[in-house]
Motif scaffolding. Structure first.
Motif, mmCIF file in Angstrom:
data_model
loop_
_atom_site.group_PDB
_atom_site.id
_atom_site.type_symbol
_atom_site.label_atom_id
_atom_site.label_comp_id
_atom_site.label_asym_id
_atom_site.label_seq_id
_atom_site.Cartn_x
_atom_site.Cartn_y
_atom_site.Cartn_z
ATOM 1 N N VAL A 111 7.936 3.761 -8.242
ATOM 2 C CA VAL A 111 6.538 3.890 -7.834
ATOM 3 C C VAL A 111 5.767 2.600 -8.108
ATOM 4 C CG1 VAL A 111 4.402 5.196 -8.141
ATOM 5 C CG2 VAL A 111 6.596 6.376 -8.209
ATOM 6 N N HIS A 112 5.986 1.997 -9.272
ATOM 7 C CA HIS A 112 5.282 0.757 -9.592
ATOM 8 C C HIS A 112 5.611 -0.353 -8.594
ATOM 9 C CE1 HIS A 112 4.172 1.547 -14.112
ATOM 10 N NE2 HIS A 112 3.412 2.197 -13.265
ATOM 11 N N LEU A 113 6.885 -0.493 -8.253
ATOM 12 C CA LEU A 113 7.267 -1.546 -7.311
ATOM 13 C C LEU A 113 6.701 -1.278 -5.922
ATOM 14 C CD1 LEU A 113 10.973 -2.128 -8.412
ATOM 15 C CD2 LEU A 113 9.026 -3.662 -8.775
ATOM 16 N N ALA A 114 6.759 -0.034 -5.484
ATOM 17 C CA ALA A 114 6.206 0.301 -4.173
ATOM 18 C C ALA A 114 4.699 0.062 -4.134
ATOM 19 C CB ALA A 114 6.532 1.749 -3.820
ATOM 20 N N HIS A 115 4.023 0.370 -5.234
ATOM 21 C CA HIS A 115 2.575 0.151 -5.295
ATOM 22 C C HIS A 115 2.242 -1.331 -5.140
ATOM 23 C CE1 HIS A 115 -1.554 1.305 -6.397
ATOM 24 N NE2 HIS A 115 -1.606 0.138 -7.010
ATOM 25 N N LEU A 116 3.117 -2.200 -5.674
ATOM 26 C CA LEU A 116 2.912 -3.644 -5.537
ATOM 27 C C LEU A 116 3.178 -4.137 -4.116
ATOM 28 C CD1 LEU A 116 4.587 -5.085 -8.776
ATOM 29 C CD2 LEU A 116 2.146 -4.813 -8.321
ATOM 30 N N GLY A 117 3.826 -3.292 -3.301
ATOM 31 C CA GLY A 117 4.182 -3.698 -1.943
ATOM 32 C C GLY A 117 5.612 -4.165 -1.806
ATOM 33 N N PHE A 118 6.441 -3.889 -2.840
ATOM 34 C CA PHE A 118 7.844 -4.296 -2.832
ATOM 35 C C PHE A 118 8.731 -3.088 -3.149
ATOM 36 C CE2 PHE A 118 5.338 -8.017 -3.984
ATOM 37 C CZ PHE A 118 5.814 -8.977 -3.093
ATOM 38 N N PRO A 119 8.897 -2.178 -2.186
ATOM 39 C CA PRO A 119 9.690 -0.970 -2.464
ATOM 40 C C PRO A 119 11.163 -1.290 -2.682
ATOM 41 C CG PRO A 119 9.142 -1.108 -0.140
ATOM 42 C CD PRO A 119 8.378 -2.201 -0.814
ATOM 43 N N LEU A 120 11.818 -0.435 -3.445
ATOM 44 C CA LEU A 120 13.246 -0.588 -3.699
ATOM 45 C C LEU A 120 14.042 -0.478 -2.407
ATOM 46 C CD1 LEU A 120 14.147 1.497 -6.866
ATOM 47 C CD2 LEU A 120 14.649 -0.906 -6.498
ATOM 48 N N GLU A 121 15.029 -1.330 -2.268
ATOM 49 C CA GLU A 121 15.953 -1.204 -1.145
ATOM 50 C C GLU A 121 16.697 0.129 -1.270
ATOM 51 O OE1 GLU A 121 17.753 -1.760 2.279
ATOM 52 O OE2 GLU A 121 16.284 -3.201 1.489
ATOM 53 N N ILE B 260 11.951 7.678 -0.496
ATOM 54 C CA ILE B 260 10.756 8.453 -0.862
ATOM 55 C C ILE B 260 9.506 7.587 -0.912
ATOM 56 C CG2 ILE B 260 9.696 9.934 -2.606
ATOM 57 C CD1 ILE B 260 12.468 10.726 -3.515
ATOM 58 N N TYR B 261 9.575 6.462 -1.626
ATOM 59 C CA TYR B 261 8.379 5.652 -1.859
ATOM 60 C C TYR B 261 8.428 4.386 -1.009
ATOM 61 C CZ TYR B 261 8.349 8.672 -5.971
ATOM 62 O OH TYR B 261 8.376 9.762 -6.803
ATOM 63 N N THR B 262 7.364 4.165 -0.248
ATOM 64 C CA THR B 262 7.294 2.984 0.596
ATOM 65 C C THR B 262 6.095 2.139 0.174
ATOM 66 O OG1 THR B 262 7.283 2.193 2.884
ATOM 67 C CG2 THR B 262 5.952 4.151 2.402
ATOM 68 N N VAL B 263 5.780 1.109 0.956
ATOM 69 C CA VAL B 263 4.730 0.157 0.582
ATOM 70 C C VAL B 263 3.443 0.887 0.222
ATOM 71 C CG1 VAL B 263 3.289 -1.734 1.411
ATOM 72 C CG2 VAL B 263 5.720 -1.695 1.958
ATOM 73 N N GLY B 264 2.858 0.492 -0.912
ATOM 74 C CA GLY B 264 1.642 1.132 -1.386
ATOM 75 C C GLY B 264 1.902 2.417 -2.133
ATOM 76 N N ALA B 265 3.196 2.705 -2.408
ATOM 77 C CA ALA B 265 3.618 3.932 -3.101
ATOM 78 C C ALA B 265 3.298 5.177 -2.282
ATOM 79 C CB ALA B 265 3.005 4.027 -4.499
#
Length: 248
Positions: free
Chosen positions: A176-186, A190-195
Motif C-alpha cells: 500500500v505504501h509503495l502504491a500510494h507513492l505511485g510505484f506499485p509492486l510488479e 490489488i493495489y495500483t497507482v495511488g493505492a
C-alpha cells in the motif's frame, strides 16, 4: 486452527536451524498456514513433517510454533520456534516491533536514487470479491500508524528494485505504501497507482515481486539470529523482465 497434518511433499529450504529456532525460505505461491482452501499444503504442514512433535506440542495457542506469516505470493524468510520458551521470547520481539525485517521489492516506475521513509496510517477493510470477501488495507487518517523505510538499489528505464524495512506490521503495508507513492509492486493485482484498490480474485493473483530477504532478532539463548533467504527463480525472472542489472 486445527492440528496441522504433516506433508512431506512441500519443499522446505532451511536458511537457519538450531535447537530452538528454524528459519525457512518460503516459496512464492505457498500459503504460510492451513486455511479453508489449503488444509494440508501449507508451509506449516511441511514444518510439521520435518520437526513433528517439537512444534505440535506447542499447540494452537502458540500457533504450533509459527512466529509470523507472509502473504501467499510473497517469498522469503519465515521463522518458527521449536519450544515454548523460544516461542514466547521471539514472539514478544515481533509484538514489540524490534525484529529487523528487510524486503526486496521490484516496483513499476523509476524511483530517484537514495532513501526515504513513508509514514501513512493504514486501516483494514473487508471488501467483496467473486470468491466471497477479503481483507485489504487503505490509507486512512483514523488508521493505525505505519512506517516503511525505502532504499533504492538499482533502476532500469521502467522499473526499480528497492530494499524496504517495515517498522510496523500492518496488513499489506509495503504494497500500500509503495502504491500510494505511485510505484506499485510488479505483479500486484490489488493495489495500483495511488493505492487504489482493483477488483480481483485470489485465484488471479500472480507472484508478487516481493521477497522477505533478511530477518534478524535476538536469540533466546543469547546472540542474534541473522537469516538471509536467497531470491527465488521467479524473482530472478522478474529482474530480467524489468531489465534491472542487480544481484544480491
Amino acid at each position: 486452527m486445527a492440528q496441522p497434518k504433516p506433508n512431506t511433499r512441500i519443499r522446505l529450504e532451511i536458511v537457519h536451524e538450531d535447537a530452538s529456532i528454524v528459519v525457512v525460505n518460503k516459496s512464492p505461491g505457498v500459503v504460510t498456514e492451513p486455511g479453508k482452501s489449503h488444509r494440508d499444503d501449507s508451509l506449516l504442514n511441511a514444518l510439521i513433517a520435518r520437526f513433528g512433535g517439537k512444534m505440535l506440542q506447542m499447540g494452537e495457542r502458540r500457533d504450533y510454533g509459527l512466529l509470523h506469516r507472509l502473504d501467499r505470493q510473497t517469498s522469503g524468510c519465515v521463522a518458527s520456534a521449536l519450544n515454548h520458551d523460544a516461542y514466547d521470547a521471539v514472539r514478544a520481539q515481533f509484538e514489540a516491533r524490534t525484529v529487523d525485517k528487510r524486503y526486496l521489492a521490484i516496483v513499476r516506475g523509476r524511483m530517484h536514487t537514495g532513501t526515504q521513509s513513508v509514514e501513512l496510517n493504514l486501516e483494514e477493510q473487508r471488501v467483496a470479491t467473486s470468491e466471497g470477501t477479503r481483507l485489504i488495507s487503505v490509507v486512512a487518517r483514523a488508521g493505525k500508524p505505519a512506517r516503511t523505510d525505502i532504499n533504492v538499489l538499482a533502476t532500469s528505464t521502467t522499473h526499480t528494485i528497492i530494499e524496504c524495512t517495515p517498522h510496523s506490521g500492518r496488513l499489506h503495508q509495503i504494497r500500500v505504501h509503495l502504491a500510494h507513492l505511485g510505484f506499485p509492486l510488479e505483479g500486484d493485482p490489488i493495489y495500483t497507482v495511488g493505492a487504489r484498490v482493483l477488483p480481483a480474485t485470489k485465484a488471479k493473483e500472480r507472484t508478487l515481486a516481493l521477497h522477505a530477504w533478511k530477518l534478524s532478532f535476538d536469540h533466546p539463548a543469547g546472540g542474534r539470529v541473522d537469516a538471509t533467504a536467497p531470491i527465488s527463480r521467479k524473482f530472478h525472472e522478474a529482474l530480467r523482465s524489468a531489465a534491472i542489472a542487480w544481484t544480491p
